[in-house]
Scaffold this active site. Sequence first.
Site, mmCIF file in Angstrom:
data_model
loop_
_atom_site.group_PDB
_atom_site.id
_atom_site.type_symbol
_atom_site.label_atom_id
_atom_site.label_comp_id
_atom_site.label_asym_id
_atom_site.label_seq_id
_atom_site.Cartn_x
_atom_site.Cartn_y
_atom_site.Cartn_z
ATOM 1 N N HIS A 126 0.834 -1.201 0.000
ATOM 2 C CA HIS A 126 0.000 0.000 0.000
ATOM 3 C C HIS A 126 0.865 1.246 0.000
ATOM 4 O O HIS A 126 1.789 1.377 0.809
ATOM 5 C CB HIS A 126 -0.927 0.022 1.217
ATOM 6 C CG HIS A 126 -1.816 1.239 1.240
ATOM 7 N ND1 HIS A 126 -2.830 1.432 0.325
ATOM 8 C CD2 HIS A 126 -1.824 2.336 2.042
ATOM 9 C CE1 HIS A 126 -3.426 2.587 0.566
ATOM 10 N NE2 HIS A 126 -2.834 3.153 1.598
ATOM 11 N N SER A 127 0.587 2.175 -0.919
ATOM 12 C CA SER A 127 1.274 3.455 -1.009
ATOM 13 C C SER A 127 2.777 3.217 -1.214
ATOM 14 O O SER A 127 3.161 2.609 -2.201
ATOM 15 C CB SER A 127 0.968 4.296 0.240
ATOM 16 O OG SER A 127 1.296 5.648 0.053
ATOM 17 N N MET A 128 3.628 3.652 -0.306
ATOM 18 C CA MET A 128 5.049 3.366 -0.449
ATOM 19 C C MET A 128 5.291 1.870 -0.603
ATOM 20 O O MET A 128 6.187 1.434 -1.351
ATOM 21 C CB MET A 128 5.830 3.892 0.753
ATOM 22 C CG MET A 128 7.338 3.678 0.646
ATOM 23 S SD MET A 128 8.256 4.151 2.134
ATOM 24 C CE MET A 128 8.176 2.628 3.072
#
Length: 259
Positions: free
Chosen positions: A96-98
Amino acid sequence: MASRSSAEHKLWMRNFHPSSPGAPRLVCLPHAGGSASFYFPVSAALAPEVEVLAVQYPGRQDRRLDPPAESVEALADELFSVLDPQDDTPLALFGHSMGAVVGFELARRLEAAGRPLAVFFASGRRGPSRVRSESVHRRDDAGLLEEIKKLNGTDLALLDDEEMLQMIMPALRADYRLVETYQRGPGPRLSCPVVAMTGDADPRVTIDEARSWAEETSGAFELLVHPGGHFYLAPRQRAVNAQIAEYLHRVAPRTEAQA
């Protein structure tokens, strides 16, 4: 499974719940400032049919004295070294995300080593080919906290605790620097299926940017859009878990010998 010592493997990979023999393995990679415990609900929901391993990055919680990684590539190298490319357990990644960027680089390393992936789930992040100038990591503490509050992914009560802030800010800033300075290096596309997930009101990712993950694989691609913002997966946890489980059942079915 580990190519390093068992103790070092446990340092990086947290297994919160036991799994059944032959269960597919899902390695979950957190967002900037996030920790392995973020994925405890995923592990609880998918066990024992899926073995969930949540990554614990250096610089937070029980690893707060470990220096944060210097780059996405260095972090992916570390994670690759604790995963055995000879292990034939069906393997999937969820970032998720990074964590999606780190997962992408980890997937590239695994495939280069001949370790096929069942599927790569890229959540809350634009595809690596979509470059955007970002400098949140250069802001002062107040500016960095403003960004965190806008994304609504952290318990706001923690941000009012000065002692807690002193503990989380170094890793948080390091994570933002790491992901904001990342650039996709040359190399082949992935061959595994890629499933991109995003919130329809994410201030950091447009639907088109999420769809650009299709450019990173020669395999199947699917885009799943949920109602919500950058951390859509918290209120949508049950639906997200069901989608992960359903997809793993399709691409990594258990055989009679494994059941």
